[in-house]
Write a protein that holds these residues in place. Structure first.
Motif, short mmCIF file in Angstrom:
data_model
loop_
_atom_site.label_atom_id
_atom_site.label_comp_id
_atom_site.label_asym_id
_atom_site.label_seq_id
_atom_site.Cartn_x
_atom_site.Cartn_y
_atom_site.Cartn_z
N ARG A 198 4.45 5.38 2.51
CA ARG A 198 4.79 6.79 2.78
C ARG A 198 4.76 7.08 4.29
O ARG A 198 5.66 7.72 4.82
CB ARG A 198 3.82 7.73 2.07
CG ARG A 198 4.02 7.78 0.60
CD ARG A 198 3.08 8.80 -0.06
NE ARG A 198 3.08 8.62 -1.49
CZ ARG A 198 4.05 9.00 -2.30
NH1 ARG A 198 5.11 9.58 -1.80
NH2 ARG A 198 3.97 8.80 -3.60
N ALA A 199 3.75 6.57 4.96
CA ALA A 199 3.61 6.80 6.40
C ALA A 199 4.78 6.18 7.16
O ALA A 199 5.34 6.80 8.07
CB ALA A 199 2.28 6.25 6.90
N THR A 201 11.74 11.57 3.84
CA THR A 201 10.57 11.89 3.03
C THR A 201 10.47 10.97 1.83
O THR A 201 11.40 10.87 1.03
CB THR A 201 10.65 13.35 2.53
OG1 THR A 201 10.80 14.21 3.66
CG2 THR A 201 9.40 13.74 1.77
N ASP A 256 0.84 -1.20 0.00
CA ASP A 256 0.00 0.00 0.00
C ASP A 256 0.88 1.25 0.00
O ASP A 256 1.70 1.43 0.90
CB ASP A 256 -0.90 -0.03 1.23
CG ASP A 256 -1.79 1.18 1.29
OD1 ASP A 256 -1.42 2.15 1.99
OD2 ASP A 256 -2.84 1.17 0.64
N GLU A 257 0.72 2.10 -1.01
CA GLU A 257 1.56 3.29 -1.15
C GLU A 257 1.42 4.26 0.03
O GLU A 257 2.41 4.81 0.50
CB GLU A 257 1.27 4.03 -2.46
CG GLU A 257 1.84 3.33 -3.66
CD GLU A 257 1.78 4.18 -4.92
OE1 GLU A 257 1.70 5.43 -4.81
OE2 GLU A 257 1.82 3.59 -6.01
N ASN A 258 0.20 4.44 0.50
CA ASN A 258 -0.01 5.36 1.63
C ASN A 258 0.67 4.85 2.89
O ASN A 258 1.26 5.61 3.65
CB ASN A 258 -1.50 5.59 1.87
CG ASN A 258 -2.14 6.38 0.75
OD1 ASN A 258 -1.50 7.22 0.13
ND2 ASN A 258 -3.40 6.11 0.48
N ALA A 259 0.59 3.53 3.12
CA ALA A 259 1.24 2.94 4.28
C ALA A 259 2.76 3.02 4.16
O ALA A 259 3.46 3.25 5.15
CB ALA A 259 0.79 1.49 4.46
N ASP A 268 7.93 8.32 6.27
CA ASP A 268 7.82 9.67 6.84
C ASP A 268 7.95 9.65 8.36
O ASP A 268 8.48 10.58 8.95
CB ASP A 268 6.51 10.33 6.42
CG ASP A 268 6.45 10.65 4.92
OD1 ASP A 268 7.51 10.56 4.26
OD2 ASP A 268 5.37 10.99 4.43
N GLU A 313 8.49 9.69 -5.14
CA GLU A 313 7.86 8.87 -6.17
C GLU A 313 7.98 7.38 -5.81
O GLU A 313 9.02 6.92 -5.35
CB GLU A 313 8.56 9.13 -7.50
CG GLU A 313 8.02 8.34 -8.66
CD GLU A 313 8.80 8.59 -9.94
OE1 GLU A 313 8.82 7.67 -10.77
OE2 GLU A 313 9.39 9.67 -10.10
#
Length: 87
Positions: A56-57, A65, A51-54, A60, A68
């Protein structure tokens, strides 16, 4: 197998790479994860898409940071794989 490549900014040394790798291993069931501060990227091999959002989280949260994200099917090549000959 899926290979996910993530651009990561903020890494400056091998300890930064290890920090990212540990965070990814702790958050996802991965086969392999490698980071490169000189390339500014992390490459993950997993059985299923992540999962891309997971992702990133998780990145981050370490203070770096995530940029892409690119995922593609990964095919492991054998030791004697030299590519397909053209007729």
């Amino acid at each position: 197998m899926i290979q996910t490549t993530i651009k990561v900014s903020g890494m400056a040394c091998s300890m930064c790479e290890a920090h990212i790798n540990d965070a990814i291993r702790g958050a996802f069931p991965v086969e392999k994860v490698t980071s490169s501060h000189s390339k500014g990227e992390t490459v993950i091999l997993s059985q299923a898409p992540l999962d891309e959002n997971a992702l990133r989280a998780a990145i981050d949260a370490t203070g770096y940071t995530a940029g892409e994200i690119h995922a593609e099917t990964y095919e492991k090549k054998g030791l004697f794989h030299f590519g397909k000959k053209k007729d």
